[in-house]
Design an enzyme around this catalytic site. Structure first.
Site, PDB file in Angstrom:
ATOM      1  CD  GLU A   1      -3.721  -5.792   4.389  1.00 49.55           C
ATOM      2  OE1 GLU A   1      -4.524  -4.935   4.824  1.00 49.55           O
ATOM      3  OE2 GLU A   1      -2.492  -5.636   4.398  1.00 49.55           O
TER       4      GLU A   1
ATOM      5  CD  GLU B   1      -2.941  -0.979   2.383  1.00 47.73           C
ATOM      6  OE1 GLU B   1      -2.733  -0.157   3.294  1.00 47.73           O
ATOM      7  OE2 GLU B   1      -3.972  -1.674   2.330  1.00 47.73           O
TER       8      GLU B   1
HETATM    9  C1  BGP Z   1      -4.362  -1.876   5.727  1.00 49.31           C
HETATM   10  C2  BGP Z   1      -3.002  -2.274   6.227  1.00 49.31           C
HETATM   11  C3  BGP Z   1      -3.026  -3.268   7.340  1.00 49.31           C
HETATM   12  C4  BGP Z   1      -4.148  -3.066   8.328  1.00 49.31           C
HETATM   13  C5  BGP Z   1      -5.481  -2.766   7.644  1.00 49.31           C
HETATM   14  C6  BGP Z   1      -6.582  -2.389   8.597  1.00 49.31           C
HETATM   15  O1  BGP Z   1      -4.296  -0.617   5.158  1.00 49.31           O
HETATM   16  O2  BGP Z   1      -2.233  -2.816   5.183  1.00 49.31           O
HETATM   17  O3  BGP Z   1      -1.750  -3.286   7.934  1.00 49.31           O
HETATM   18  O4  BGP Z   1      -3.814  -2.186   9.305  1.00 49.31           O
HETATM   19  O5  BGP Z   1      -5.340  -1.741   6.696  1.00 49.31           O
HETATM   20  O6  BGP Z   1      -6.442  -1.080   9.007  1.00 49.31           O
HETATM   21  P1  BGP Z   1      -6.946  -0.536  10.392  1.00 49.31           P
HETATM   22  O7  BGP Z   1      -6.194  -1.290  11.414  1.00 49.31           O
HETATM   23  O8  BGP Z   1      -6.635   0.911  10.377  1.00 49.31           O
HETATM   24  O9  BGP Z   1      -8.399  -0.791  10.448  1.00 49.31           O
END
Ligand code: BGP
Length: 466
Positions: A371, A163
């Site tokens: 993800e 990302e």
């Molecule tokens: C993505 C990241 C992850 C994780 C996820 C959820 O952007 O790659 O590492 O953090 O988001 O985000 P959050 O924990 O802010 O809900």
């Protein structure tokens, strides 16, 4: 229909969010070790010093993943464990940790899928300018090569960066991630270009080693859709997709930056300081890139921004409601859509629509969902984590993926975020994502959630009943 035999049912994590052991076995200090300790930067001052102690408990965690039946585990390698000062000596203890982690996965037949950069950078490099300093590109390529040589006999799936839009956007526009700089588009675009160059050079390096695995990059996949058919809103969505999809996907897949954006950056005098050599390596690496990882949480519903002069107004982390950095469009919530407790839209249908558009723009490139998941404060009933909402969320997204595959979209795997409850960068431990619960009040004890049993069954049946 079952999911194809070679489709990975997986789950993901990232080093800083799970490992802990922040100063053990020779690991260098990272930008996140420092940034998270600045008062007010993270929710309730949480940090990754201990996280969920995966560094010491990886055997227990991988055993649980094996019991769940995971085909594959996506984790990230911490640069500062491998090369503590970013560019100098290799730390053998760091190599040993990841060797053990990989071997533990392989012991159960879990395919390791590694990310080289999930945001934790050796602090020394950050202090020397981080992604604004071109020396960081050389340092990264060296680190990548060390990893390929140490682990490439067993890791056949590599993601260079996770990302870019998030760590550069939060780092140089919103100031909410290291290095905490606000509203500096020139630096933002410069950093993104240096990351793209580092990616391209790493792809070239990997292919020269002839390890016969695959390498790609993970991007946020958050396609923008206009809220209605008004011309100004349709244009707003086009603009958003040029800046937030094409700017990231084009150089990796087509080998060039989108003309639309480049032209505007030139007009504003914020075009990155790039060299012919860098542009050439971006071009030559593009056809060698094997896949794109999509991190899909939500789409963006956009309108033309009529609040002239207002830009980058922040709402809650990731939730709609802010204007773009250039003030051209804004994201909005819509009354007929569903949202999570943190205000993120739940929209499996928009994923399907988005990947159809991706296919029409970029052809048959191999895709993984690297993800996808529901951030929730899970209901605990009589001591059990009964995360029904997460099951529903993942089920509907897997359904969309199944449909996409049946339409001929080249989707090869699904990694739920996350394998186990972990530290959210800015939201602490209250926003949970895992199949495995981690009890913060009882010595980080692991416990299976309802979704654990559900995902196990899905994998056993290869998704036939979805
Ligand atoms: C993505 C990241 C992850 C994780 C996820 C959820 O952007 O790659 O590492 O953090 O988001 O985000 P959050 O924990 O802010 O809900």
């Amino acid at each position: 229909m079952k999911f194809p035999k070679d489709f990975f049912f997986g789950a993901a994590s990232a080093s800083y969010q799970v490992e802990g052991a922040w100063n053990e076995d020779g690991k260098g200090v990272t930008n996140w070790d420092v940034f998270s300790k600045i008062p007010g930067k993270t929710f309730e001052g949480t940090n990754g010093d201990v996280a969920i102690d995966h560094y010491h408990r990886y055997k227990e965690d991988i055993k649980l993943m094996a019991e769940m039946g995971l085909d594959s585990y996506r984790f990230s390698i911490s640069w500062a464990r491998i090369i503590p000062d970013g560019r100098g000596e290799v730390n053998e203890k760091g190599i040993e940790f990841y060797n053990n982690l990989i071997d533990e996965c392989l012991k159960y037949g879990i395919v390791p899928f590694a990310t080289l950069y999930h945001w934790d950078m050796p602090q020394i490099l950050e202090e020397e300018g981080g992604w604004l300093n071109k020396n960081t590109i050389d340092a990264f390529v060296k680190y990548a090569k060390v990893c390929f040589e140490a682990f490439g006999d067993r890791i056949k799936h590599w993601i260079t960066f996770n990302e870019t839009i998030v760590f550069c956007g939060h780092g140089y526009l919103e100031g909410s991630h290291p290095p905490g700089i606000k509203n500096d588009p020139k630096k933002y675009f410069m950093a993104t270009h240096n990351v793209v160059t580092a990616h391209a050079r790493s792809v070239e390096t990997y292919k020269k080693l002839r390890q016969f695995g695959e390498i790609g990059i993970t991007h946020v996949f958050s396609p923008a859709f206009p809220v209605d058919n008004k011309e100004e809103n349709v244009f707003a969505a086009y603009h958003a997709n040029q800046y937030e999809i094409a700017w990231y996907y084009d150089p990796v897949l087509k080998g060039t930056y989108p003309e639309y954006v480049v032209k505007q950056l030139k007009e504003q005098g914020i075009v990155p300081d790039w060299t012919d050599e860098e542009l050439a390596v971006i071009k030559s690496a593009a056809p060698k890139n094997d896949f794109i990882g999509l991190n899909y949480y939500q789409p963006r519903r956009v309108i033309k921004n009529n609040d002239v002069g207002e830009s980058s107004k922040q709402t809650r982390d990731g939730a709609p409601g802010s204007a773009s950095f250039d003030g051209v469009y804004r994201t909005v919530t819509m009354p007929d859509k569903n949202y999570t407790k943190w205000g993120w839209e739940i929209a499996p249908d928009a994923f399907l629509e988005g990947v159809r558009l991706l296919k029409s723009d970029y052809g048959d490139i191999k895709l993984y969902v690297t993800e996808n998941g529901l951030g929730d404060a899970d209901p605990i009933i009589e001591g059990e984590d009964v995360d029904v909402a997460r099951i529903k969320f993942i089920e509907t997204h897997l359904k969309a993926i199944k449909k996409a595959i049946s339409e001929g979209i080249n989707l090869k795997g699904y990694y739920a975020w996350s394998a186990i409850d972990l530290l959210s960068w800015l939201n602490g431990y209250k926003k949970q994502y895992g199949f495995i619960y981690v009890d913060q009040k009882d010595n980080l004890k692991r416990k299976k959630k309802l979704s654990f049993y559900w995902y196990k069954k899905i994998i056993e049946e290869r998704g036939e009943n979805i």
